[in-house]
Design an enzyme around this catalytic site. Sequence first.
Site, PDB file in Angstrom:
ATOM      1  N   GLU A 143       0.840  -1.198   0.000  1.00 34.30           N
ATOM      2  CA  GLU A 143       0.000   0.000   0.000  1.00 34.30           C
ATOM      3  C   GLU A 143       0.867   1.237   0.000  1.00 34.30           C
ATOM      4  OE1 GLU A 143      -2.464  -0.605   3.455  1.00 34.30           O
ATOM      5  OE2 GLU A 143      -1.041   0.392   4.755  1.00 34.30           O
ATOM      6  N   HIS A 167      -4.801   2.666   7.650  1.00 42.80           N
ATOM      7  CA  HIS A 167      -3.588   2.222   8.330  1.00 42.80           C
ATOM      8  C   HIS A 167      -2.666   3.383   8.676  1.00 42.80           C
ATOM      9  CE1 HIS A 167      -4.181  -1.915   6.278  1.00 42.80           C
ATOM     10  NE2 HIS A 167      -4.790  -1.861   7.434  1.00 42.80           N
ATOM     11  N   LEU A 213       7.887  -1.348  -9.351  1.00 38.30           N
ATOM     12  CA  LEU A 213       7.825  -2.814  -9.234  1.00 38.30           C
ATOM     13  C   LEU A 213       7.797  -3.451 -10.620  1.00 38.30           C
ATOM     14  CD1 LEU A 213       5.134  -3.107  -6.395  1.00 38.30           C
ATOM     15  CD2 LEU A 213       7.468  -3.983  -6.226  1.00 38.30           C
ATOM     16  N   VAL A 243       2.938  -6.903 -12.267  1.00 35.55           N
ATOM     17  CA  VAL A 243       2.000  -5.955 -11.648  1.00 35.55           C
ATOM     18  C   VAL A 243       0.785  -5.804 -12.566  1.00 35.55           C
ATOM     19  CG1 VAL A 243       1.713  -3.600 -10.784  1.00 35.55           C
ATOM     20  CG2 VAL A 243       3.939  -4.722 -10.600  1.00 35.55           C
ATOM     21  N   PRO A 244      -0.418  -6.053 -12.056  1.00 32.27           N
ATOM     22  CA  PRO A 244      -1.604  -5.890 -12.901  1.00 32.27           C
ATOM     23  C   PRO A 244      -1.861  -4.408 -13.182  1.00 32.27           C
ATOM     24  CG  PRO A 244      -2.262  -6.369 -10.652  1.00 32.27           C
ATOM     25  CD  PRO A 244      -0.759  -6.456 -10.685  1.00 32.27           C
ATOM     26  N   SER A 283      -4.702  -2.916 -12.625  1.00 32.89           N
ATOM     27  CA  SER A 283      -5.468  -2.418 -11.484  1.00 32.89           C
ATOM     28  C   SER A 283      -5.797  -3.639 -10.634  1.00 32.89           C
ATOM     29  CB  SER A 283      -6.759  -1.734 -11.939  1.00 32.89           C
ATOM     30  OG  SER A 283      -7.698  -2.717 -12.341  1.00 32.89           O
TER      31      SER A 283
END
Lengths: 425, 603
Positions: free
Chosen positions: B231, B273, B292, B299-300, B302
Amino acid sequence: MSRKKIREHDAKKMLSTNLGRYGYADLQLEVALADAGSVEDNFQKLIRENPWLKTKKLVVKPDQLIGKKGKHNLVLLNADFDGAKKFIKENMGKTLEVQGISGVLTHFIIEPFVEHKEEYFLAIVSKRNEDTILFSDKGGVDVEEHWDRLIQIPVPIDANISDTDVKNSLGTISLPDDKKEKLASFIKALHKYFVDFGCTYIEMNPLAFSNGGQLVPLGLVTELDDCAFFKCESKWAGLEFPEQFGRKKYPEEEFVAELDDKTGASLKLTVINPDGKIWLLVAGGGASVIYTDTVVDLGYGKELGNYGEYSGDPNEEETYQYSKTVIDLATRKNGKVLIIGGGVANFTNVANTFKGIIRALREAKAKLQKNKMQIYVRRGGPNFEEGLKMMKGLGKELDIPMEVYGPETHMTKIVELAIAHMSGV
Amino acid sequence: MQTYELFSKNTEAFIYNLKAAPIQRMLDFDFICKRSKPSVAAVIQPGGDGYHKAFFGTSEVLIPIYSTIAKAALAHPNADVMVNFASFRSAYPSSKEALETKTIRTVAIIAEGMPEREVRQLVVLAQKNKKMIIGPATVGGITAGAFRIGNTAGTIENIISCKLYRPGHVGFVSKSGGLTNEMCNVIGRTTDGVYEAIAIGGDRYPGSTMLEHMLRFEQNPEIKMIVGLGELGGDEEYAIIDAKKKNLLKKPIVMWVAGTCAKMFPGEVQFGHAGAKTGKQTESADAKNKALRESGIIVPNSFEDFDKTIATTFQSLNLPAINEPEVPRLPLDYDAAVKKAMIRKPTNFISSISDDRKDEPYYAGIPMSKLIEEDYSVGDVISLLWFKKKLPKYATKFIETCIIIAADHGPAVSGAHNAIVAARAGKDTVSSLCSGLLTIGPRFGGAIDDAARYFKDGCDKGMSAEQFVDDMKKKGILIPGIGHRIKSAKNPDKRVELLKEYAKKNFPSHKYLDYALAVEQVTLKKADNLILNVDGCIGVLFVDLFDSCSEFSKEEVSEMVELGYLNGVFVLARSIGLMGHVFDQKRLKQPLYRHPWDDILFL
């Protein structure tokens, strides 16, 4: 929650009152805070409490967690008290725009004007395994242009600053030995204060020696770990954490914040665009971020009405109040799709929370129909079958188009479906 | 166990702070994983000891409770995990102690809201002692088919639907505990399942990082691919990118960083968080996802594509299918079964006078707040709890009058005497009171019911007073409520006078009193002290009250007289006096009483 900045006035007062007990007795800062009340009583109370205001040359600036003050013509330098009063009266209640956010000026810090020559930069930063003390002898507004001059002194988390040779670390800076000695002892005391007062970040920019030879932090940023409240309660006595500058709340947001205060569950609402077509009624702190992300990632961020979440097993009434607020906002203008989403709940009773949502939907039948609102539901967890069944039944009962999915469908699939529908409308 | 493994099918754990629900959830998981031994070795509860009872399948097991970590560790040297349920205030000292305990290797800290510095100190301590911290601010983690930390992965239904009762080949790590559940679901649907899922917690400085777990996954030959959910905020993901670039992570990694929406918000946003707050540009979700992707991590586009990306990556591994084990059926908990209307059972008790299940107690259907607000008296409370009726004012006043009158009768009567003797023997209040109360019976204070019964019977049968006296004589029964040791016609009992006066003035009718007084006239002819005594008077007046207040049917009145309500009035009233005597003796520091020999005839 977690790191919070405090007003410069409070930071200076707290530092000045307490640094003595950590072995540096020479910091005595005079500082006053003017607010709307000060203007109302013509500064009477302020003068009573701070008689030096009438005798010294002053500096005035807003004290509301706004960065880069100097660049907004908001610092009054070397003024007398009449000048300061005039400046505050003129600016109190004025709207100011900083980096696209506009807010109202409500607090001003007043301090004696300190004659000085060199400006330094001093900060303490928390890292995972250490605190890092940063020092530069080229401080002031342009500190970043001289970043290469930065001296870094690491203090490992399990080490004591007393065992660190700060003076030696200051090495190459050109300062007479007695001043270097003074600076080193100031830094040591400051670090002890930093540890003891639950600070996560302190920045002094500029830090200067007054012409009288005293070290004075002219600008001070202090950030505290609010989770340390239970340990620092008496040390922070009376401290308040100001709202982020310029964030004016919608009444609906305030209402949800009040609900949130009263329950052990978590209820959050931020209105992003009241004219938006996509509205979210999502369970779970993590899931809600991902639903919001997905709307944005699929290119429809500008149509997003709100960010929000309910979690921690709110009861039916709380869920009802929360849903009612969101649905009301969603149907007020252009709302076209309502996404009732969520992951697979751990222990939240899905059927129970859905009862609250259903009550709110039922009451809003006419508004939902008027907006031709399409509803998408996805949820898993305890009793989800019953919850989904109730939702399906409600769609038929209210004659509102509704698609209902369980954990076998990917969590954010309904965002894609909603957007496809909305683009067709 | 290998160094890269944290948990196995034999892992035993301590639970710090007795939390019944998560303990049961861990044991339920153990059962469906067919573990031979429960995973909870012991509970550590400061100040506690004894045993905690929990189900292991259908049978019950006793889990020992220790007051300190040291005692628990000594007794259970094989337990190498501590699941710490201490609050954010006390999580630091207990976690520190666990990290300093030789036999404990992993500490999971559940508490949310620990001060940053305390966590950072624990991090350094764990590094030094080569220990693992999971958390704080987390639900924990789960190793499929082996060990579950507390509440991880939610209900047993969810665990079964995600096939977490047996290991798959995917290692998962995230910050969010809530989403771990969802991701176990996603991984369960798109791959052959989770091998291990760890939620490191949402704090800025988690005790262990995503990278540390990914490196363990990399070393573990059972894990074939890694899924991560990051995140915004912090720089965890850059450490992963670094490791990837250094070729320390060779297995396929599919990862997504949540929080791409932050750019829609003005200024800084703090999401759920503590660690999810961006400052620097590089901490944004967009920047992290981009970095990344550039490092070779999958990595998609979304989150919406996350499941498909995981599925494709898994399929490309071409793993053989897993032989699915049979899952033991977990017995349903009684409460859950009742809730689902799957079972029913007859109750063992009934109650019709009060109810404490709502937010305030109810007396005969009337909430406590109403009793207080509307100034209900003790007499009202007695009517509600004894007779289940709200009686008129004159009736409740009469009840109170009886209580005042019967509250005490000096220290010499047998009840008070016994209470005093018991108190002087050093007995506590309840024992001394009971010693006095136990004297109440046919000869002392217990005649009210009988008096009411006999007078009512005679009156209802239409017997004349003379017939009644004769009848009793024939039966050989002394008439209850008639006669007094001291008082007589010439020296009347003031208490009886007061009661008669009140009834005559306030009761709609008092035919039973009149009947008893007629009987008194007959008995007085035999002896001067055969008067209607206070027991008799209270007895007949209660019958008059029940009979005339039009709240009770005839049958109800008879039943009340039969059930012994009226002796209750005496017991209640006299308890006040008896306790007074007990306190009096204690206050006066009276020594043990011994009856003198010269007062006893020895034969």
